[in-house]
Design an enzyme around this catalytic site. Structure first.
Site, mmCIF file in Angstrom:
data_model
loop_
_atom_site.group_PDB
_atom_site.id
_atom_site.type_symbol
_atom_site.label_atom_id
_atom_site.label_comp_id
_atom_site.label_asym_id
_atom_site.label_seq_id
_atom_site.Cartn_x
_atom_site.Cartn_y
_atom_site.Cartn_z
ATOM 1 N N GLY A 58 -32.154 -3.626 -37.587
ATOM 2 C CA GLY A 58 -32.842 -2.951 -38.600
ATOM 3 C C GLY A 58 -33.573 -1.713 -38.211
ATOM 4 N N GLU A 89 -33.425 -8.285 -25.648
ATOM 5 C CA GLU A 89 -32.730 -7.323 -26.146
ATOM 6 C C GLU A 89 -33.051 -5.839 -25.185
ATOM 7 O OE1 GLU A 89 -33.453 -7.035 -30.428
ATOM 8 O OE2 GLU A 89 -32.437 -4.963 -30.566
ATOM 9 N N ASP A 148 -37.447 -8.169 -27.732
ATOM 10 C CA ASP A 148 -36.853 -6.497 -27.620
ATOM 11 C C ASP A 148 -37.888 -5.618 -26.757
ATOM 12 O OD1 ASP A 148 -35.548 -4.354 -28.126
ATOM 13 O OD2 ASP A 148 -35.470 -4.443 -30.060
ATOM 14 N N LYS A 150 -38.351 -12.352 -33.749
ATOM 15 C CA LYS A 150 -38.276 -11.424 -32.476
ATOM 16 C C LYS A 150 -39.155 -10.547 -32.315
ATOM 17 C CE LYS A 150 -35.965 -6.762 -32.564
ATOM 18 N NZ LYS A 150 -34.797 -5.994 -32.657
ATOM 19 N N ASP A 173 -28.525 -3.074 -27.682
ATOM 20 C CA ASP A 173 -29.097 -2.377 -29.024
ATOM 21 C C ASP A 173 -28.792 -0.857 -28.676
ATOM 22 O OD1 ASP A 173 -30.201 -0.834 -30.910
ATOM 23 O OD2 ASP A 173 -31.971 -1.918 -30.859
ATOM 24 N N LYS A 185 -41.507 -7.763 -30.106
ATOM 25 C CA LYS A 185 -41.457 -6.556 -29.234
ATOM 26 C C LYS A 185 -42.221 -6.546 -28.066
ATOM 27 C CE LYS A 185 -38.862 -3.691 -31.894
ATOM 28 N NZ LYS A 185 -37.604 -3.317 -31.562
ATOM 29 N N SER A 241 -38.469 -8.961 -37.205
ATOM 30 C CA SER A 241 -39.176 -8.400 -36.048
ATOM 31 C C SER A 241 -40.404 -7.911 -36.157
ATOM 32 C CB SER A 241 -38.157 -7.076 -35.777
ATOM 33 O OG SER A 241 -38.390 -6.073 -34.891
ATOM 34 N N LYS A 259 -26.212 -1.479 -35.373
ATOM 35 C CA LYS A 259 -26.656 -0.652 -36.454
ATOM 36 C C LYS A 259 -25.964 0.271 -36.811
ATOM 37 C CE LYS A 259 -31.343 -1.355 -34.458
ATOM 38 N NZ LYS A 259 -32.338 -0.936 -33.412
HETATM 39 O O1 OSB Z 1 -35.178 -1.895 -31.444
HETATM 40 O O2 OSB Z 1 -34.207 -3.002 -33.195
HETATM 41 C C1 OSB Z 1 -35.025 -2.020 -32.683
HETATM 42 C C2 OSB Z 1 -37.408 -0.724 -35.527
HETATM 43 C C3 OSB Z 1 -37.306 0.799 -35.380
HETATM 44 C C4 OSB Z 1 -36.725 1.167 -34.136
HETATM 45 C C5 OSB Z 1 -35.993 0.297 -33.364
HETATM 46 C C6 OSB Z 1 -36.022 -1.126 -33.597
HETATM 47 C C7 OSB Z 1 -36.653 -1.506 -34.647
HETATM 48 C C8 OSB Z 1 -37.021 -3.057 -35.106
HETATM 49 C C9 OSB Z 1 -37.278 -3.298 -36.538
HETATM 50 O O3 OSB Z 1 -36.846 -3.763 -34.341
HETATM 51 C C10 OSB Z 1 -36.208 -4.043 -37.494
HETATM 52 C C11 OSB Z 1 -36.686 -4.073 -38.615
HETATM 53 O O4 OSB Z 1 -37.470 -4.914 -38.939
HETATM 54 O O5 OSB Z 1 -36.103 -3.194 -39.526
HETATM 55 MG MG MG Z 2 -33.832 -3.185 -30.697
#
Ligand code: OSB
Ligand code: MG
Length: 366
Positions: A289, A212, A187, A160, A237, A162, A134, A261
């Site tokens: 994550g 996402e 995402d 992925k 999510d 953001k 991510s 998660k």
């Molecule tokens: O939306 O998946 C998410 C990190 C912090 C809060 C929300 C998210 C995320 C990530 C990071 O996308 C995922 C990772 O590398 O741990």
């Molecule tokens: Mg997410």
């Protein structure tokens, strides 16, 4: 087995690189580690509640409150039963991340007591898990492209990125121009509303694996309307709080994929329920994550060995986040994007207690 001691530690650890989502930029990891001791063994769990209540309403302070005022006092002196823990805290409404951290420690302890890797104890079938990364919002598109190049080169099986308003369609277009073939997804962390439907339809032509959580964190209905208009599958999510949510979202066609998660859904047991529900409905899942340190990452690896984790998760190498981790062995990814499930008992990685004590800013023993 009777629990002899419960220790809560609030740790702070700088990130190697800041991580930015649609709700802000983070430079430092804050986490609460739960250690449960019994018969010379220690079980560990990591609470994923962040420093601020932005991803969810929970943050380090609410989790510290719930863990230290309710969960830890009840655990100290009681019997270690990972399986019955969820019912013992059911009267605490919400606070999934706080509960999940304690449950995770109980599962680790139970697996260590049985001399079994945690992933086998929970019914995992995969000896290695598929890894994705991510990548947060960067200062410039060039920086993002460079980061993607590095992670593709490192062998990751899914990229992925953001997105947020102002950092979306044009960015994805540039990424696709440079990387036409990579398995790519976005995402939004709830950054859009239904008024943005036409704009979001602009993402449909980039052959994304999924989009996402584009809309509201508490919604299925608007997502199902958006999903009707899109070719690209939606993945939920934030909206999925438990297995009932997963069932409802899938039945309503609010998404075609679910991100699991364990912190968000309240623990390993509920995460397995979400997994089983999705499997029954033919909906693939992947492991999300929360920028975990090694302890939480190890739990994510165990969870990802379940059969219906059909899509590479946001479970990547620890060195992407921290210079020195909370576990001794470095959690590494093979050159072709896999993490090998550990063969040691419990979470399978030894905690670095000396380092953990050094990064602890608050501690309570029960
Ligand atoms: O939306 O998946 C998410 C990190 C912090 C809060 C929300 C998210 C995320 C990530 C990071 O996308 C995922 C990772 O590398 O741990
Ligand atoms: Mg997410």
């Amino acid at each position: 087995m009777k629990i002899e001691r419960v220790t809560l530690r609030h740790i702070r650890l700088p990130f190697v690189h800041f991580f930015e989502t649609s709700f802000g930029r983070s430079h430092e990891k804050n986490a609460i580690l739960v250690e449960i001791q019994c018969d010379g063994l220690s079980g560990w769990g990591e609470c994923v509640a962040d420093e601020g209540p932005f991803y969810s309403y929970e943050d380090v302070e609410t989790a510290w409150h719930i863990l230290s005022d309710y969960v830890a006092p009840a655990l100290a002196g009681s019997l270690t039963q990972a399986e019955s823990f969820p019912s013992s805290v059911a009267r605490i409404r919400g606070h999934s991340m706080a509960k999940a951290a304690a449950e995770a420690a109980l599962w680790d302890l139970e697996a260590k007591n049985k001399g079994q890797p945690l992933w086998r104890l929970i019914g995992g079938t995969r000896e290695r898990i598929a890894c994705g990364v991510s990548i947060g919002i960067q200062d410039s598109p060039e920086q993002l492209l460079e980061k993607i190049g590095i992670e593709v080169e490192a062998g990751y099986q899914k990229i992925k990125i953001k997105i947020k308003p102002g950092w979306d369609v044009e960015i994805v277009e540039r990424v696709r121009k440079q990387f036409p073939e990579i398995p790519l997804m976005v995402d939004a962390n709830s950054a859009y509303s239904m008024q943005d439907t036409d704009h979001l339809l602009g993402l449909d032509k980039f052959n994304l694996l999924m989009i996402e959580q584009p809309l509201y964190s508490d919604d299925f209905i608007e997502h199902s309307k958006l999903q009707k208009a899109l070719r690209t599958p939606l993945c939920l999510d934030e909206s999925i709080r438990h297995a009932r949510d997963a069932r409802h979202a899938c039945e309503m066609h609010a998404c075609g994929i679910i991100n699991i998660k364990m912190g968000r859904v309240g623990g390993i047991r509920e995460a397995i329920r979400v997994h089983d529900t999705c499997q029954e409905l033919g909906v693939p899942v992947w492991c999300g994550g929360m920028l975990e340190t090694g302890i939480g990452r190890a739990h994510n690896i165990a969870l990802s060995t379940l059969e219906n984790f059909l899509i590479p998760g946001d479970v990547s190498a620890a060195k992407r986040y921290f210079e020195r981790d909370t576990v001794v062995q470095s959690i590494e990814v093979t050159a072709d994007g896999w993490i090998i499930a550990p063969s040691e008992p419990g979470i399978g990685y030894e905690t670095d207690l000396e380092w953990i004590e050094r990064i602890t800013v608050r501690k309570r023993v029960f």
